[in-house]
Design an enzyme around this catalytic site. Sequence first.
Site, PDB file in Angstrom:
ATOM      1  N   ASP A   1       0.840  -1.186   0.000  1.00  0.00           N
ATOM      2  CA  ASP A   1       0.000   0.000   0.000  1.00  0.00           C
ATOM      3  C   ASP A   1       0.883   1.247   0.000  1.00  0.00           C
ATOM      4  OD1 ASP A   1       0.901   0.578   2.603  1.00  0.00           O
ATOM      5  OD2 ASP A   1      -0.828  -0.376   3.542  1.00  0.00           O
ATOM      6  N   GLN A   2       0.273   2.410   0.084  1.00  0.00           N
ATOM      7  CA  GLN A   2       1.060   3.630  -0.063  1.00  0.00           C
ATOM      8  C   GLN A   2       1.976   3.920   1.120  1.00  0.00           C
ATOM      9  OE1 GLN A   2      -2.111   6.487  -0.782  1.00  0.00           O
ATOM     10  NE2 GLN A   2      -1.833   7.395   1.226  1.00  0.00           N
TER      11      GLN A   2
END
Lengths: 136, 136, 136, 136
Positions: free
Chosen positions: A15-16
Amino acid sequence: MYFETTFPVRYYETDQMGVVHHSNYIRYFECARNAMIDQGGYPIQDCERDGVTIPVVEVECKFKHPARMGDVITVSASIDKVPMAKLVIHQTVRNQEGALCAEGDVTLGFLNKATGFPTRCPDRLVQLIEESLKDK
Amino acid sequence: MYFETTFPVRYYETDQMGVVHHSNYIRYFECARNAMIDQGGYPIQDCERDGVTIPVVEVECKFKHPARMGDVITVSASIDKVPMAKLVIHQTVRNQEGALCAEGDVTLGFLNKATGFPTRCPDRLVQLIEESLKDK
Amino acid sequence: MYFETTFPVRYYETDQMGVVHHSNYIRYFECARNAMIDQGGYPIQDCERDGVTIPVVEVECKFKHPARMGDVITVSASIDKVPMAKLVIHQTVRNQEGALCAEGDVTLGFLNKATGFPTRCPDRLVQLIEESLKDK
Amino acid sequence: MYFETTFPVRYYETDQMGVVHHSNYIRYFECARNAMIDQGGYPIQDCERDGVTIPVVEVECKFKHPARMGDVITVSASIDKVPMAKLVIHQTVRNQEGALCAEGDVTLGFLNKATGFPTRCPDRLVQLIEESLKDK
């Protein structure tokens, strides 16, 4: 009964934050559980064909160390007790350096596929587990 | 037949590039398609109960502009032609500023759930589409 | 340049049609692409560390035959041409019996991570591909 | 501090048991958490821009009743205590009939993005929570 399986982290699982999203460890756990009973000769699809579905009824998971893209992780599943109405599996995820990324317990129930009602653990699965516990 | 639905990007949909992972636009497309037939009064679960499953047989998608966490996206589905053996749906994803994030065509087939063989588009779905095209 | 990787279908990748959800083939494609450049000695995380991100700009995929829980699939990635601004990769997913489950082309772009602007394919990746094409 | 958000189940979230895969409730939880702090005026992307990432350090979840395609679920997040090093959020997922599908506690930590070391909950988030608890 102990089993482990090893595979690389997948890019889409990050994910980010730049690490594996926490929900994916719950999915990794499932991969090891299914590979374990597959190797025991009673794959989940046979179990479902025999009319029993095995829903997860509880998950507890501690996230200890981030797994990242490039890591090759090893996911374990272990069973210490012959199941009756429920089956508790202890699970871990470690990276290639042995660092513990996540650890938890997953509790499975057993449902009669036709009626939707709780049922006992299928005999073949009970036997699989009993035999493996005898070996210890 | 045109439909659009709006929802925020979900955190787990981002990847370590800091943007929505490309595979998720394919999933967004599905959300709009299902919401469209749901609103038309023939939700996918009714269709499956009527014995027809609707597999995706082809996807073409161009990724134009990254969607990000914090974006509220609008996903559209449009149908221009009454389906026979196949149904082509044009789809877009736009962010809150109207920027085109992704655009593509999804082709659906129709399978008889019991036999697994191809079948025609269910009558109710054909009617839904015919009526909406008449309105134009 | 040709690469393939083999792994079992994961339970969570199935949907209520009883088969692998179509969006997951797009993710399988990515696994093979990343494993290919990983094996070539230039893993995606190094590439990103070198300041270049590699977004997918286009996907075309035909879904031919459902993969199911219990299947062990082989995902291929092949490159026929040295990339300039874009890199096209042909990809397939086959099950353990060799049946073609999905087939498609994925087009990658190259972005300067700092500026966000398009850039050329990193030299190391160009070299990797040139060498593999020479071998043919 | 209490928040809830409502959205339909997505088709790709179902599995071959015909219900929402258990891992997705963990993701639904996240949607409600992020929507809560978004609505409080301090969205997760601002928090990350301020140099603090908020990893999940523990999840406990009981799965009570299956959510299915066609269901419109309401996901809640509630906070009872001002966080110090950790923030515990109680979360539920209910379907359109009010049936409790899943319930659990999610514990978040706070990391300095630059150093990777634990840090305190950002002041703005502490204030948000303090104010909401005062209102009770």
